[in-house]
Structures are given as structure tokens and as C-alpha cells.
Design a protein around this motif. Structure first.
Motif, PDB file in Angstrom:
ATOM      1  N   LYS A 233       0.818  -1.209   0.000  1.00  0.00           N
ATOM      2  CA  LYS A 233       0.000   0.000   0.000  1.00  0.00           C
ATOM      3  C   LYS A 233       0.855   1.265   0.000  1.00  0.00           C
ATOM      4  CE  LYS A 233      -4.203  -1.820   2.170  1.00  0.00           C
ATOM      5  NZ  LYS A 233      -5.143  -1.685   3.303  1.00  0.00           N
ATOM      6  N   GLY A 234       2.061   1.138   0.555  1.00  0.00           N
ATOM      7  CA  GLY A 234       2.943   2.301   0.596  1.00  0.00           C
ATOM      8  C   GLY A 234       3.276   2.838  -0.783  1.00  0.00           C
ATOM      9  N   TYR A 235       3.414   1.929  -1.743  1.00  0.00           N
ATOM     10  CA  TYR A 235       3.677   2.368  -3.115  1.00  0.00           C
ATOM     11  C   TYR A 235       2.569   3.278  -3.614  1.00  0.00           C
ATOM     12  CZ  TYR A 235       3.338   2.125  -8.200  1.00  0.00           C
ATOM     13  OH  TYR A 235       3.182   2.462  -9.520  1.00  0.00           O
ATOM     14  N   TYR A 236       1.307   2.868  -3.428  1.00  0.00           N
ATOM     15  CA  TYR A 236       0.192   3.669  -3.909  1.00  0.00           C
ATOM     16  C   TYR A 236       0.057   4.974  -3.140  1.00  0.00           C
ATOM     17  CZ  TYR A 236      -1.220  -0.305  -6.721  1.00  0.00           C
ATOM     18  OH  TYR A 236      -1.255  -1.315  -7.655  1.00  0.00           O
ATOM     19  N   MET A 237       0.355   4.944  -1.847  1.00  0.00           N
ATOM     20  CA  MET A 237       0.275   6.183  -1.069  1.00  0.00           C
ATOM     21  C   MET A 237       1.277   7.198  -1.589  1.00  0.00           C
ATOM     22  SD  MET A 237      -0.498   5.040   2.842  1.00  0.00           S
ATOM     23  CE  MET A 237      -1.102   6.673   3.235  1.00  0.00           C
ATOM     24  N   PRO A 258       7.567  16.423  -4.385  1.00  0.00           N
ATOM     25  CA  PRO A 258       7.769  14.963  -4.409  1.00  0.00           C
ATOM     26  C   PRO A 258       9.234  14.551  -4.474  1.00  0.00           C
ATOM     27  CG  PRO A 258       5.908  15.541  -5.780  1.00  0.00           C
ATOM     28  CD  PRO A 258       6.531  16.836  -5.359  1.00  0.00           C
ATOM     29  N   TRP A 259      10.033  15.290  -5.238  1.00  0.00           N
ATOM     30  CA  TRP A 259      11.459  14.964  -5.322  1.00  0.00           C
ATOM     31  C   TRP A 259      12.126  15.131  -3.960  1.00  0.00           C
ATOM     32  CZ3 TRP A 259      13.413  13.251  -9.982  1.00  0.00           C
ATOM     33  CH2 TRP A 259      12.596  13.463 -11.115  1.00  0.00           C
ATOM     34  N   LEU A 260      11.747  16.165  -3.224  1.00  0.00           N
ATOM     35  CA  LEU A 260      12.338  16.400  -1.906  1.00  0.00           C
ATOM     36  C   LEU A 260      11.918  15.321  -0.914  1.00  0.00           C
ATOM     37  CD1 LEU A 260      11.838  20.278  -1.694  1.00  0.00           C
ATOM     38  CD2 LEU A 260      13.855  18.984  -2.479  1.00  0.00           C
ATOM     39  N   ILE A 261      10.665  14.864  -1.037  1.00  0.00           N
ATOM     40  CA  ILE A 261      10.209  13.784  -0.166  1.00  0.00           C
ATOM     41  C   ILE A 261      10.998  12.508  -0.436  1.00  0.00           C
ATOM     42  CG2 ILE A 261       8.256  12.273   0.356  1.00  0.00           C
ATOM     43  CD1 ILE A 261       6.419  14.686  -0.098  1.00  0.00           C
ATOM     44  N   VAL A 262      11.269  12.226  -1.685  1.00  0.00           N
ATOM     45  CA  VAL A 262      12.041  11.041  -2.035  1.00  0.00           C
ATOM     46  C   VAL A 262      13.434  11.107  -1.415  1.00  0.00           C
ATOM     47  CG1 VAL A 262      13.144   9.805  -3.937  1.00  0.00           C
ATOM     48  CG2 VAL A 262      10.771  10.549  -4.146  1.00  0.00           C
ATOM     49  N   VAL A 263      14.075  12.250  -1.533  1.00  0.00           N
ATOM     50  CA  VAL A 263      15.407  12.414  -0.946  1.00  0.00           C
ATOM     51  C   VAL A 263      15.346  12.189   0.562  1.00  0.00           C
ATOM     52  CG1 VAL A 263      17.252  14.068  -0.483  1.00  0.00           C
ATOM     53  CG2 VAL A 263      16.240  13.931  -2.772  1.00  0.00           C
ATOM     54  N   VAL A 278      12.263   2.568   0.283  1.00  0.00           N
ATOM     55  CA  VAL A 278      12.988   3.278  -0.772  1.00  0.00           C
ATOM     56  C   VAL A 278      12.487   2.827  -2.141  1.00  0.00           C
ATOM     57  CG1 VAL A 278      15.241   3.557  -1.878  1.00  0.00           C
ATOM     58  CG2 VAL A 278      15.036   3.763   0.606  1.00  0.00           C
ATOM     59  N   ARG A 279      12.269   1.530  -2.310  1.00  0.00           N
ATOM     60  CA  ARG A 279      11.720   1.038  -3.587  1.00  0.00           C
ATOM     61  C   ARG A 279      10.351   1.636  -3.858  1.00  0.00           C
ATOM     62  NH1 ARG A 279      14.023  -3.979  -2.010  1.00  0.00           N
ATOM     63  NH2 ARG A 279      12.016  -4.624  -1.124  1.00  0.00           N
ATOM     64  N   ASN A 280       9.517   1.680  -2.820  1.00  0.00           N
ATOM     65  CA  ASN A 280       8.173   2.233  -3.000  1.00  0.00           C
ATOM     66  C   ASN A 280       8.206   3.705  -3.389  1.00  0.00           C
ATOM     67  OD1 ASN A 280       6.753  -0.114  -2.504  1.00  0.00           O
ATOM     68  ND2 ASN A 280       6.383   0.330  -0.346  1.00  0.00           N
ATOM     69  N   VAL A 281       9.023   4.478  -2.717  1.00  0.00           N
ATOM     70  CA  VAL A 281       9.014   5.919  -2.965  1.00  0.00           C
ATOM     71  C   VAL A 281       9.651   6.256  -4.310  1.00  0.00           C
ATOM     72  CG1 VAL A 281      11.215   6.577  -1.852  1.00  0.00           C
ATOM     73  CG2 VAL A 281       9.258   8.132  -1.783  1.00  0.00           C
ATOM     74  N   THR A 282      10.692   5.514  -4.710  1.00  0.00           N
ATOM     75  CA  THR A 282      11.315   5.798  -6.005  1.00  0.00           C
ATOM     76  C   THR A 282      10.431   5.326  -7.162  1.00  0.00           C
ATOM     77  OG1 THR A 282      12.624   3.752  -5.782  1.00  0.00           O
ATOM     78  CG2 THR A 282      13.676   5.828  -5.131  1.00  0.00           C
ATOM     79  N   ARG A 283       9.825   4.151  -7.020  1.00  0.00           N
ATOM     80  CA  ARG A 283       8.855   3.703  -8.026  1.00  0.00           C
ATOM     81  C   ARG A 283       7.659   4.636  -8.086  1.00  0.00           C
ATOM     82  NH1 ARG A 283       6.356  -1.139  -6.495  1.00  0.00           N
ATOM     83  NH2 ARG A 283       5.306  -1.084  -8.510  1.00  0.00           N
ATOM     84  N   GLY A 284       7.225   5.078  -6.911  1.00  0.00           N
ATOM     85  CA  GLY A 284       6.095   5.990  -6.865  1.00  0.00           C
ATOM     86  C   GLY A 284       6.372   7.279  -7.607  1.00  0.00           C
ATOM     87  N   LEU A 285       7.570   7.830  -7.439  1.00  0.00           N
ATOM     88  CA  LEU A 285       7.933   9.058  -8.137  1.00  0.00           C
ATOM     89  C   LEU A 285       7.969   8.822  -9.648  1.00  0.00           C
ATOM     90  CD1 LEU A 285       8.931  12.017  -7.949  1.00  0.00           C
ATOM     91  CD2 LEU A 285      11.260  11.103  -7.931  1.00  0.00           C
TER      92      LEU A 285
END
Length: 300
Positions: A233-237, A258-263, A278-285
Motif C-alpha cells: 500500500k505504501g507504493y500507492y500512497m 515529491p522529489w524532496l520527499i524522495v530524498v 525506498v523502492r516504494n518511494v522511487t517507483r512511486g515518483l
């Protein structure tokens, strides 16, 4: 009672026991809906048995061959209700029960976008619709700055209606003219933020969204807002939060957020969700960038 044709649109997936109670709540409404469309997202439990046994007038089941998520389910259900000519569509999850006069109270209120106000089983106010959803301030990490429940301690403390800036598809009533103007919910969200996206489009088209104090909706489950951001679910969030910023951010700095959140997630990952987050947030971006285009006003 309103002479408008009212359709309830329910989306369900593998929560048959909750759905059964919810359908009983619809059957007890003072103002009966003209139709109830239940989108069964390919449930694998006894949901089909519950639906087959129901004697709710006007009930029609739309069973999908795969799980479309809440977003795909509401897209399909709302499209069906619209194409069958209903004037009013009332969107409902399977884990809420309306008070007997809930629909009547909504139909008495003015406006094309109205929402029932949720409470828990003990009667405490748990309405999380935002009274301030900030897509202008780049420092606002979470765009929801205030909600109904954080602004008013109790239902009694609320005025008769409260203007809100986003909604949940739990007790949201929308009239036909809104669909004609902005189109249907975006099914590509799958879960999370499809309702937020729809509310933003409605507001930007000039509609005001009002929470109606006396329209009571009871949640059968406690809220669980803190999902595992390292889980599926984290990926979709992450993806859908980023998509909302890319689509509707009011300035370049907000669209950069979004880029700053990923960092920030990458830097703090040893203390948080590790590699999975990290996988979820980078895939999400990556995938949110493909969702930047606002949906067209289509009912197809």
C-alpha cells in the motif's frame, strides 16, 4: 422527499460481513434510493452469497473479473449510474452504515457536492475531510492542514454545513451536472487519492463541497491511517500523493516537493522502512510522473 432519481454506488472487496450490515442500513433509510449498484471487485469470500440473499429493492450487482481497486470500482459504478440516467449518485464504502435519515438530510441541503459526516460506533466525530488542503505552500509536507474533526470537537459544535476541500468516497453525494462538467473518478489511482483528485477537479470547476452536519454516517471499523509505507500500500500512497502534487501543485516549488520527499525518505531509510520503502518511494515518483495529465471530462 426529493423527486430526483437517486442511485447508491457501493464498492466492495472481500468484506462480506461488513457489506451485509451496510446493505441493511440502506434498507432502513427513510428516503429509499431508486437503485443500488454494488461493484464487487472480484471478491473471493462469500460476498456473492450476501448479494444474492439480499432483498434490498433496486439492488444490482456489477461483478468484475479482477480487482479494480476502490478507484476503478467507483469509476465503473458511477459510470453505470450516470449512463442509466440517475440525477444523484451517492458513493458509499462497504464499511459504513447510514443513519435512517442520512440521505434525506443530504437531499435537503443545497449544492451539487455534499458529504455525510462520519462518526465512530461510540458516536465520536471522525470526519477527516479537509477544511484546508494546501497545494500552494511548498513547506507543507502533508497538504491536509486541518480537518473537520480537528476543527470541531463534536458534531454539535459544527454549523449546519461546513465547506471542505477534499472528500472520501464514503457518503459523498454528487449530482449529475458535476459528472457532465468534470467527468468520472480516475481509475488509474487504484487506491488512495482518487476521491481527493475528484474533489480538486470539482472545486476548480467552480463547485463548493459541503459537509452536512445532520447527515450521519457510522464507520464500522476504526480508522487506520498509518499504513506500512514499506508494504504494497505504501507504493500507492507515495505514487498518488505525488501525482496530486504534479497535477495540481499551484507553483513550481510545490510540484518539486515529491522529489524532496524522495530524498528525505532515502536519507532516513535506515531508521524507517529500509530498502522496501525506498523502492516504494522511487517507483512511486517514477510512475507519478506518468500521471501528470489531468483526466478529460469524459463519461466513457
Amino acid at each position: 422527499m426529493s423527486a430526483e432519481s437517486v442511485a447508491v454506488v457501493v464498492v466492495t472487496y472481500n468484506r462480506a460481513d461488513l457489506l451485509e450490515k451496510m446493505l441493511a442500513g440502506l434498507a432502513a433509510l427513510d428516503r429509499a434510493p431508486d437503485a443500488v449498484y454494488v461493484v464487487d471487485n472480484a471478491s473471493t469470500d462469500h460476498t456473492p452469497d450476501v448479494l444474492a440473499a439480499s432483498t434490498l429493492p433496486g439492488l444490482a450487482t456489477i461483478r468484475t473479473t479482477e480487482n479494480l481497486g476502490g478507484a476503478g470500482g467507483f469509476h465503473l459504478g458511477l459510470k453505470t449510474a450516470y449512463q442509466r440516467g440517475h440525477d444523484v449518485m451517492w458513493l458509499m464504502d462497504d464499511d459504513v452504515i447510514p443513519a435512517p435519515d442520512c440521505l434525506a438530510r443530504l437531499l435537503e441541503a443545497d449544492g451539487s457536492c455534499l458529504v455525510a459526516v462520519r462518526e465512530d460506533r461510540a458516536g465520536a466525530l471522525v470526519e477527516k475531510a479537509a477544511v484546508r488542503f494546501d497545494l500552494r505552500n511548498p513547506l507543507a509536507v502533508a497538504p491536509k492542514r486541518a480537518s473537520v474533526e480537528s476543527t470541531y470537537a463534536t458534531r454539535a459544535a459544527m454549523p449546519a454545513t461546513v465547506e471542505v476541500e477534499n472528500v472520501a468516497f464514503e457518503g459523498f453525494l454528487v449530482r449529475r451536472d458535476v459528472i457532465e462538467r468534470i467527468g468520472l473518478p480516475d481509475p488509474s489511482y487504484f487506491i488512495f487519492y482518487d476521491d481527493v483528485d475528484f474533489a480538486i477537479r470539482a472545486r476548480r470547476a467552480g463547485y463548493r463541497i459541503r459537509a452536512v452536519r445532520d447527515a450521519v454516517l457510522v464507520r464500522q471499523l476504526d480508522f487506520d491511517q498509518q499504513h506500512d509505507l514499506a508494504g504494497w500500500k505504501g507504493y500507492y500512497m507515495y505514487r498518488n500523493l505525488f501525482a496530486v502534487h504534479f497535477r495540481y501543485g499551484e507553483n513550481p516549488l510545490v510540484r518539486l516537493k515529491p522529489w524532496l520527499i524522495v530524498v528525505a525518505v532515502i536519507l532516513t531509510s535506515p531508521l524507517r522502512g529500509g530498502r522496501a520503502e525506498v523502492r516504494n518511494v522511487t517507483r512511486g515518483l517514477r510512475d507519478a510522473r506518468r500521471m501528470r495529465r489531468v483526466p478529460t471530462a469524459s463519461v466513457d
